[in-house]
Design a protein around this motif. Structure first.
Motif, short mmCIF file in Angstrom:
data_model
loop_
_atom_site.label_atom_id
_atom_site.label_comp_id
_atom_site.label_asym_id
_atom_site.label_seq_id
_atom_site.Cartn_x
_atom_site.Cartn_y
_atom_site.Cartn_z
N GLN A 58 0.83 -1.21 0.00
CA GLN A 58 0.00 0.00 0.00
C GLN A 58 0.87 1.26 0.00
O GLN A 58 0.56 2.23 -0.69
N GLU A 91 -1.13 -3.61 -7.33
CA GLU A 91 -2.51 -3.81 -6.85
C GLU A 91 -3.01 -5.23 -7.08
O GLU A 91 -3.96 -5.65 -6.43
N LYS A 96 -8.99 -6.96 -2.28
CA LYS A 96 -9.99 -6.14 -2.96
C LYS A 96 -10.47 -5.04 -2.02
O LYS A 96 -10.78 -5.27 -0.87
N LYS A 97 -10.46 -3.80 -2.53
CA LYS A 97 -10.91 -2.66 -1.73
C LYS A 97 -12.41 -2.73 -1.48
O LYS A 97 -13.17 -3.18 -2.33
N SER A 99 -16.13 -1.20 -1.07
CA SER A 99 -16.86 -0.09 -1.67
C SER A 99 -17.13 0.93 -0.56
O SER A 99 -16.98 0.64 0.63
N GLU A 100 -17.55 2.11 -0.95
CA GLU A 100 -17.83 3.15 0.04
C GLU A 100 -18.96 2.72 0.98
O GLU A 100 -18.90 2.96 2.18
N ALA A 103 -17.59 0.17 3.40
CA ALA A 103 -16.75 0.83 4.40
C ALA A 103 -17.60 1.55 5.43
O ALA A 103 -17.34 1.46 6.64
N TYR A 133 -9.78 -4.84 8.85
CA TYR A 133 -9.90 -4.53 7.42
C TYR A 133 -8.60 -4.02 6.82
O TYR A 133 -8.63 -3.25 5.86
N ARG A 136 -7.96 -3.27 2.98
CA ARG A 136 -9.22 -3.22 2.25
C ARG A 136 -9.86 -1.84 2.31
O ARG A 136 -10.86 -1.59 1.64
N MET A 137 -9.32 -0.96 3.16
CA MET A 137 -9.87 0.39 3.31
C MET A 137 -8.77 1.42 3.13
O MET A 137 -7.61 1.15 3.42
N ASP A 138 -9.16 2.62 2.71
CA ASP A 138 -8.25 3.75 2.66
C ASP A 138 -8.39 4.45 4.01
O ASP A 138 -9.34 5.18 4.25
#
Length: 151
Positions: A58, A91, A96-97, A99-100, A103, A133, A136-138
């Motif tokens: 990351q 990446e 996998k990130k 979704s908003e 999150a 997480y 998986r999260m920003d």
């Protein structure tokens, strides 16, 4: 295991003569080796674990995004494309990130679970989110969202 996957991908890239992937994977593996060596001081002799590898990847993506911004200001499109190519390769190894919406649901769930009610609880909430997480999260964006919900 992610470490083995990186090595296997490097071998495949070398066999297929994919210069960009070979170069990016070598950079990743060199950074991983540096982390492994640094971890010896902490008594970790068999290499860093998966969460630390994900964290490293990351950071590599963030560094390349910062470089892209600088290269765009300098109108160096070929370097922008090179950095974007490296990001795409890195990446592939990240989870996998979320979704908003996912999150937001995770944030609300952890806040409810911990009974967090004010900004003093932010550290506990962020710690639980990072533990559950990671990758998986920003967390820069998540930190702002948690602050708004608790503030």
């Amino acid at each position: 295991m992610l470490r083995h996957r990186l090595n296997d991908e490097l071998k495949a890239a070398m066999k297929s003569r994919d210069q960009r992937a070979t170069s990016a994977l070598r950079l990743i593996l060199a950074a991983l080796k540096d982390r492994d060596i640094a971890a010896r001081d902490r008594g970790i002799t068999d290499g860093v674990d998966e969460p630390e590898i994900i964290d490293m990847l990351q950071k590599m993506v963030r560094q390349r995004q910062e470089s892209i911004a600088m290269y765009q200001k300098a109108a160096r499109q070929e370097l922008v494309e090179q950095e974007q190519g490296e990001i795409e390769i890195i990446e592939r190894f990240l989870p996998k990130k979320m979704s908003e919406d996912e999150a937001n649901a995770a944030i609300a769930g952890v806040i409810g679970e911990l009974g967090a009610s004010n900004i003093k609880d932010m550290g506990r909430v962020m710690g639980a989110l990072k533990e559950r997480y990671a990758g998986r999260m920003d967390f820069a964006k998540v930190g702002q969202q948690v602050k708004q919900k608790l503030g």
